[in-house]
Write a protein that holds these residues in place. Structure first.
Motif, mmCIF file in Angstrom:
data_model
loop_
_atom_site.group_PDB
_atom_site.id
_atom_site.type_symbol
_atom_site.label_atom_id
_atom_site.label_comp_id
_atom_site.label_asym_id
_atom_site.label_seq_id
_atom_site.Cartn_x
_atom_site.Cartn_y
_atom_site.Cartn_z
ATOM 1 N N UNK A 34 0.845 -0.783 -0.373
ATOM 2 C CA UNK A 34 0.072 0.124 0.175
ATOM 3 C C UNK A 34 0.792 1.230 -0.206
ATOM 4 N N UNK A 35 2.372 1.540 1.091
ATOM 5 C CA UNK A 35 2.528 2.224 0.862
ATOM 6 C C UNK A 35 3.325 2.651 -0.392
ATOM 7 N N UNK A 36 3.661 1.428 -1.093
ATOM 8 C CA UNK A 36 4.078 1.885 -2.003
ATOM 9 C C UNK A 36 3.938 2.558 -2.929
ATOM 10 N N UNK A 37 2.360 1.611 -3.647
ATOM 11 C CA UNK A 37 1.653 2.380 -4.728
ATOM 12 C C UNK A 37 1.208 3.776 -3.870
ATOM 13 N N UNK A 38 0.821 4.254 -2.947
ATOM 14 C CA UNK A 38 0.804 5.559 -2.759
ATOM 15 C C UNK A 38 1.891 6.206 -2.826
ATOM 16 N N UNK A 39 2.925 6.338 -2.958
ATOM 17 C CA UNK A 39 4.176 6.522 -2.995
ATOM 18 C C UNK A 39 3.980 6.875 -5.119
ATOM 19 N N UNK A 40 4.364 5.903 -5.140
ATOM 20 C CA UNK A 40 5.151 5.786 -7.394
ATOM 21 C C UNK A 40 3.386 6.330 -7.393
ATOM 22 N N UNK A 41 2.633 6.965 -6.782
ATOM 23 C CA UNK A 41 1.440 7.445 -6.821
ATOM 24 C C UNK A 41 1.303 8.675 -7.472
ATOM 25 N N UNK A 42 2.950 8.886 -6.444
ATOM 26 C CA UNK A 42 3.031 10.329 -6.506
ATOM 27 C C UNK A 42 1.776 11.736 -5.480
ATOM 28 N N UNK A 43 1.398 10.948 -4.972
ATOM 29 C CA UNK A 43 0.314 11.541 -3.644
ATOM 30 C C UNK A 43 0.180 12.419 -2.900
ATOM 31 N N UNK A 44 1.289 12.417 -1.952
ATOM 32 C CA UNK A 44 1.984 13.503 -1.910
ATOM 33 C C UNK A 44 2.479 14.615 -2.216
ATOM 34 N N UNK A 45 3.182 14.845 -3.411
ATOM 35 C CA UNK A 45 3.603 15.996 -4.161
ATOM 36 C C UNK A 45 1.695 16.570 -4.571
ATOM 37 N N UNK A 46 1.017 15.683 -5.116
ATOM 38 C CA UNK A 46 0.007 16.602 -5.444
ATOM 39 C C UNK A 46 -1.472 16.754 -4.437
ATOM 40 N N UNK A 47 -1.245 16.401 -3.183
ATOM 41 C CA UNK A 47 -1.686 16.729 -2.115
ATOM 42 C C UNK A 47 -2.139 18.014 -1.551
ATOM 43 N N UNK A 48 -0.456 18.106 -1.899
ATOM 44 C CA UNK A 48 0.765 19.536 -1.323
ATOM 45 C C UNK A 48 -0.105 20.601 -2.145
ATOM 46 N N UNK A 49 0.401 20.308 -2.856
ATOM 47 C CA UNK A 49 -0.520 21.432 -4.511
ATOM 48 C C UNK A 49 -1.788 21.925 -4.561
ATOM 49 N N UNK A 50 -2.226 21.015 -3.877
ATOM 50 C CA UNK A 50 -3.840 20.787 -3.875
ATOM 51 C C UNK A 50 -4.201 21.648 -2.608
ATOM 52 N N UNK A 51 -3.675 21.626 -1.298
ATOM 53 C CA UNK A 51 -3.234 22.428 0.023
ATOM 54 C C UNK A 51 -3.706 23.695 -0.926
ATOM 55 N N UNK A 52 -1.996 23.480 -1.669
ATOM 56 C CA UNK A 52 -1.379 25.141 -1.586
ATOM 57 C C UNK A 52 -2.670 25.915 -3.093
ATOM 58 N N UNK A 53 -3.381 25.136 -3.798
ATOM 59 C CA UNK A 53 -4.450 25.887 -4.672
ATOM 60 C C UNK A 53 -5.836 26.790 -4.180
ATOM 61 N N UNK A 54 -6.105 26.051 -2.952
ATOM 62 C CA UNK A 54 -6.657 26.101 -1.954
ATOM 63 C C UNK A 54 -6.929 27.258 -0.811
ATOM 64 N N UNK A 55 -5.520 27.910 -0.470
ATOM 65 C CA UNK A 55 -5.559 28.752 0.269
ATOM 66 C C UNK A 55 -6.144 30.279 -0.337
ATOM 67 N N UNK A 56 -6.735 30.783 0.218
ATOM 68 C CA UNK A 56 -6.825 32.258 -0.210
ATOM 69 C C UNK A 56 -6.293 33.147 -0.948
ATOM 70 N N UNK A 57 -5.885 33.825 -2.336
ATOM 71 C CA UNK A 57 -5.023 34.340 -2.348
ATOM 72 C C UNK A 57 -4.911 35.816 -1.845
ATOM 73 N N UNK A 58 -5.926 37.045 -0.889
ATOM 74 C CA UNK A 58 -5.330 37.790 -0.291
ATOM 75 C C UNK A 58 -5.055 37.026 1.627
ATOM 76 N N UNK A 59 -4.136 36.241 1.820
ATOM 77 C CA UNK A 59 -3.975 36.356 2.994
ATOM 78 C C UNK A 59 -2.383 37.213 3.641
ATOM 79 N N UNK A 60 -1.914 37.577 4.633
ATOM 80 C CA UNK A 60 -0.959 38.727 4.480
ATOM 81 C C UNK A 60 0.572 37.592 4.882
ATOM 82 N N UNK A 61 0.769 37.913 3.854
ATOM 83 C CA UNK A 61 2.417 37.180 3.915
ATOM 84 C C UNK A 61 2.666 37.129 4.514
ATOM 85 N N UNK A 62 3.381 38.648 5.761
ATOM 86 C CA UNK A 62 4.324 38.711 6.202
ATOM 87 C C UNK A 62 3.576 39.409 7.759
#
Length: 165
Positions: A34-62
């Protein structure tokens, strides 16, 4: 005439080997496959990119100050100042919140939510992965075929949503 299987030599050994193989598939090879199938599917990077896209753009940067009245007073005006006056706490967590939503690599909350989805899928679909591994990948149960859907479902579960917020 039906033969008594207990009188056949080696039946106990065959049964013990079958139980051992099933246990090995359930607790070792199933999760590993199961771990190897998930790793080979590229889930981790896709999951993080999906979260990055869902963050509103007007959040203060600093922010230069983590003072409660500066942060909440700026955002909520007199209501924010009144809140800070009543509670008087410094908002150290505000800096962490800004870091989590800052561009670039995501913070630990994002990584833990994506890792949570992997753990939840591996835990809840343990028997499906064990069947897949134990049958030498000749049998592929529906949750293993729809691994992406299982991971997305786990990410949306209440257990993993608490980690991302």
């Amino acid at each position: 005439m039906i033969a008594d299987l207990t009188s056949v030599p080696g039946v106990g050994g065959i049964a013990a080997a079958g139980v051992l193989y099933a246990g090995l598939s359930l607790f070792v090879t199933g999760p590993l496959v199961g771990e190897r199938l998930i790793e080979r599917s590229g889930w981790g990077p896709r999951c993080e990119r999906g979260f990055a896209a869902s963050i509103p753009p007007n959040v203060p940067q600093s922010t230069t100050s983590r003072d409660c009245s500066t942060l909440l007073g700026t955002i909520f005006g007199s209501d924010g100042l009144a809140f800070c006056h009543r509670h008087g706490a410094q908002l150290d967590a505000a800096g962490d919140l800004v870091k989590r939503y800052a561009p670039g690599p995501r913070g630990p909350a994002l990584q833990s939510a994506c890792a949570c989805a992997v753990r939840e899928t591996l835990d809840h679909r343990r028997t499906d992965f064990a069947l897949h591994a134990g049958a030498l990948r000749l049998v592929t149960p529906r949750p293993v075929r729809d691994l992406e859907g299982e991971l997305k479902g786990a990410l949306d579960s209440s257990a993993c949503q608490r980690r991302s917020s």
